[in-house]
Scaffold this motif. Structure first.
Motif, PDB file in Angstrom:
ATOM      1  N   PHE A   1       6.957   7.001  -9.483  1.00  0.00           N
ATOM      2  CA  PHE A   1       6.093   6.538  -8.396  1.00  0.00           C
ATOM      3  C   PHE A   1       5.951   7.625  -7.338  1.00  0.00           C
ATOM      4  CE2 PHE A   1      10.390   5.279  -7.209  1.00  0.00           C
ATOM      5  CZ  PHE A   1      10.486   5.662  -5.879  1.00  0.00           C
ATOM      6  N   VAL A   2       4.920   7.458  -6.504  1.00  0.00           N
ATOM      7  CA  VAL A   2       4.643   8.390  -5.415  1.00  0.00           C
ATOM      8  C   VAL A   2       5.064   7.763  -4.091  1.00  0.00           C
ATOM      9  CG1 VAL A   2       2.834   9.720  -4.244  1.00  0.00           C
ATOM     10  CG2 VAL A   2       2.672   9.304  -6.698  1.00  0.00           C
ATOM     11  N   LEU A   3       5.607   8.560  -3.203  1.00  0.00           N
ATOM     12  CA  LEU A   3       5.987   8.081  -1.875  1.00  0.00           C
ATOM     13  C   LEU A   3       4.767   8.013  -0.964  1.00  0.00           C
ATOM     14  CD1 LEU A   3       9.252  10.165  -1.496  1.00  0.00           C
ATOM     15  CD2 LEU A   3       9.145   7.666  -1.663  1.00  0.00           C
ATOM     16  N   GLN A   4       4.729   7.002  -0.104  1.00  0.00           N
ATOM     17  CA  GLN A   4       3.597   6.784   0.791  1.00  0.00           C
ATOM     18  C   GLN A   4       3.462   7.901   1.837  1.00  0.00           C
ATOM     19  OE1 GLN A   4       4.401   3.114   2.865  1.00  0.00           O
ATOM     20  NE2 GLN A   4       6.185   3.895   3.892  1.00  0.00           N
TER      21      GLN A   4
ATOM     22  N   SER B   1       0.800  -1.216   0.000  1.00  0.00           N
ATOM     23  CA  SER B   1       0.000   0.000   0.000  1.00  0.00           C
ATOM     24  C   SER B   1       0.833   1.266   0.000  1.00  0.00           C
ATOM     25  CB  SER B   1      -0.898  -0.001   1.244  1.00  0.00           C
ATOM     26  OG  SER B   1      -1.620   1.197   1.385  1.00  0.00           O
ATOM     27  N   ASN B   2       0.214   2.345  -0.520  1.00  0.00           N
ATOM     28  CA  ASN B   2       0.742   3.711  -0.367  1.00  0.00           C
ATOM     29  C   ASN B   2       0.107   4.410   0.823  1.00  0.00           C
ATOM     30  OD1 ASN B   2       2.096   3.452  -2.862  1.00  0.00           O
ATOM     31  ND2 ASN B   2       0.283   4.140  -3.964  1.00  0.00           N
ATOM     32  N   PHE B   3      -0.853   3.810   1.443  1.00  0.00           N
ATOM     33  CA  PHE B   3      -1.784   4.290   2.458  1.00  0.00           C
ATOM     34  C   PHE B   3      -2.939   5.017   1.799  1.00  0.00           C
ATOM     35  CE2 PHE B   3      -2.996   7.145   6.193  1.00  0.00           C
ATOM     36  CZ  PHE B   3      -3.916   6.221   6.644  1.00  0.00           C
ATOM     37  N   ARG B   4      -2.982   6.333   1.751  1.00  0.00           N
ATOM     38  CA  ARG B   4      -4.140   7.036   1.202  1.00  0.00           C
ATOM     39  C   ARG B   4      -4.045   7.124  -0.316  1.00  0.00           C
ATOM     40  NH1 ARG B   4      -7.556   9.227   4.718  1.00  0.00           N
ATOM     41  NH2 ARG B   4      -6.874   9.577   6.862  1.00  0.00           N
TER      42      ARG B   4
END
Length: 562
Positions: free
Chosen positions: A406-409, A390-393
């Motif tokens: 990519f995006v950081l969590q 997961s990335n969380f939100r």
């Protein structure tokens, strides 16, 4: 005459099915399970399922296929996961006939102190931007799994995703919807538009989307291993970007990261051993709820009944009070796991449940002692992997390091800022985690690898799956398709306290008389405003030597075998 006989037969069958529904409580749409002999893959996106299945066909094992499917999901479902996030797994190894647990979650930045939040008047860690970013543990998790159990090269495992990232893929319906939502508020962050909005907008359903930045990053990882991500040019790019954004995640934080192999913990529920991972995740909440429910004759209550929904909700409230107080990084706290998941403790706690009234609040025990993807894979040798990432939100913090794809969590949002709390923010500490894989064994043999997505829904969902299977006799697909309930408003590991009993949300399929009965008991009830979960499961049929697979309709997913 034949038409009349056929009509009468259909009416008879309908009546029989209706009678069965009245007995079992099953009155919802479902479909057949998938059955295969040599291997099974269940993920939340069909292309990822096919990538995993191809790895199995080419001689890879369940761990190889799980890594390949997870890498692919990071590309095709960036709204739930990616290499900027964390990973947890439970692995059944057929050779040793044992379960292994992996905690591949990252820690908070070493240079960020609690005093920073207090001195700047920050009462809650924000959901987006640089402050909630913790070390992404996914890539190290892949290599830990691969080193211990994998048989194919990581280059071969990652190549399908690299190819898709370069050539493009059509975005599926639900993922496109969530990408549209994310783009509206994450596009303000540097690097996001360049990665996810190359044509000036987030991709729509059926639109071909490419991510050459991610292809390059995965190629570097395939060549240089986990150190390419945590100690090489990728790590330096992340650190430089975060500094420019006013963040604290550093090269040192990345270089010092390591995953941890942990012993899964379990409780026996009516003869079946249900396995979860210990904190910093929330898996033991499912075990606590099951221990409380075991003291009731759930089977006689029937699925969806007033008595069952009330009892489940109150049991959940009790477990979540302990979740709010005790669940945290066990390197920083003595979390009383054995006591929390004991039958004796469950009996003590269940005495607080009133059959006639919903509690507005519960005390935590007096003890001395979202968005996500879930996938599961099984191979011809009997190995099974239960993996969640997961990335969380949704798409995470919005922090999109330059040119990496990519995006950081934003997992650090789940720290408390209350001094003395088990889950209070500290440097180099793992935050409370919502993502949890699950596994069920029977008489020491593997039975079901399963999980579902959805933040605080996950332990509640795990319990509902187990109860559907064991108490209500549903099959693997039915157990996931059945209408779900989710209680929200419990006390939280971030400091919030339940004082009003929270709200019980019900998906379509619960009887109106049940809703009225719940309200008479004092529950605040509302209809679900979204899909609760993203269930995938694989079951081993030891008698016939085959796998059963299931994937629910709440996601774009697919279960497939060969």
């Amino acid at each position: 005459m034949k038409r009349l006989i056929l009509f009468i037969s259909l009416v008879a069958v309908t009546k029989i099915l209706a009678a069965q529904d009245r007995v079992t409580g099953k009155s919802f749409a479902t479909r057949s399970e998938v059955i295969a002999q040599h291997g099974m893959v269940a993920t939340s996106q069909p292309l990822a399922t096919q990538v995993g299945l191809d790895i199995l066909r080419r001689g890879g094992n369940a761990v190889d296929a799980a890594i390949a499917a997870n890498a692919m999901l990071g590309l095709v479902e960036p709204t739930g996961n990616g290499i900027g996030g964390d990973l947890f797994a439970i692995i059944w190894d057929a050779k040793t006939k044992k379960l292994y647990g992996l905690n591949a979650s990252g820690r908070s930045p070493g240079a960020l102190k609690l005093s920073y939040f207090l001195e700047n008047g920050i009462k809650k860690i924000p959901a987006h931007g640089p402050l909630p970013v913790s070390v992404p543990g996914c890539v190290d998790g892949w290599f830990e799994m691969h080193q211990k159990f994998g048989v194919m090269s990581m280059a071969d495992i990652l190549q399908p995703t690299i190819d898709y990232a370069n050539e493009g893929f059509p975005v599926s319906e639900l993922i496109a919807h969530y990408m549209q939502l994310s783009g509206g508020f994450l596009s303000k962050f540097d690097g996001f538009k360049e990665t996810y909005m190359p044509n000036g907008h987030m991709p729509k359903k059926g639109e071909i989307f490419k991510n050459p930045f991610l292809a390059n990053t995965l190629t570097e990882i395939a060549k240089g291993g986990r150190d390419a991500f945590y100690r090489g040019a990728i790590a330096k790019t992340i650190a430089k970007y975060m500094k420019e954004q006013g963040g604290f995640l550093s090269y040192k934080d990345l270089a010092s990261h390591k995953s941890e192999w942990v012993q899964p913990v379990s409780t026996n529920y009516r003869g079946y051993d249900v396995w979860e991972l210990p904190p910093n995740g929330q898996g033991i909440a499912a075990l606590q709820i099951l221990n409380i429910l075991e003291g009731y004759d759930i089977k006689s209550m029937n699925f969806g009944s007033l008595e069952y929904v009330h009892t489940f909700t109150e049991a959940k409230k009790l477990a979540y009070e302990d979740r709010a107080r005790f669940y945290a990084d066990m390197d920083f706290n003595q979390v009383p796991v054995d006591r929390l998941i004991s039958k004796e403790y469950a009996r003590e706690r269940s005495a607080m449940i009133r059959p006639d009234r919903a509690a507005r609040s519960f005390p935590s025990g007096n003890l001395r002692d979202g968005d996500t993807i879930y996938l599961t894979v099984a191979d011809k040798d009997g190995n099974m992997v239960s993996l969640i990432q997961s990335n969380f939100r949704g798409m995470g913090s919005g922090m999109t390091p330059t040119g990496l794809g990519f995006v950081l969590q934003d997992r650090g949002q789940l720290f408390s800022l209350e001094k003395g709390h088990f889950n209070v923010y500290e440097p180099n500490k793992r935050p409370f985690h919502t993502i949890i894989p699950a596994f069920i064994t029977k008489d020491g043999k593997p039975w079901i690898s399963f999980g579902l997505m959805g933040g605080a829904m996950q332990p509640q969902g795990h319990v509902q799956i187990v109860v559907n299977l064991i108490d209500f006799g549903m099959n693997l697909q039915e157990a996931g398709d059945a209408p779900r309930m989710q209680h929200l408003g419990s006390s939280q590991p971030t400091g919030e306290k339940m004082t009003n009993g929270g709200t019980l949300y019900l998906e379509d399929g619960f009887d109106y008389e049940v809703v009225r009965g719940l309200m008479r008991k004092g529950h605040k009830v509302s209809w679900a405003n979204g899909a609760y979960g993203g269930y995938q499961a694989i079951m081993w049929d030891d008698e016939n030597g085959v796998y059963y697979g299931a994937s629910e309709s709440r996601k774009d997913g697919q279960a497939a075998g060969y």
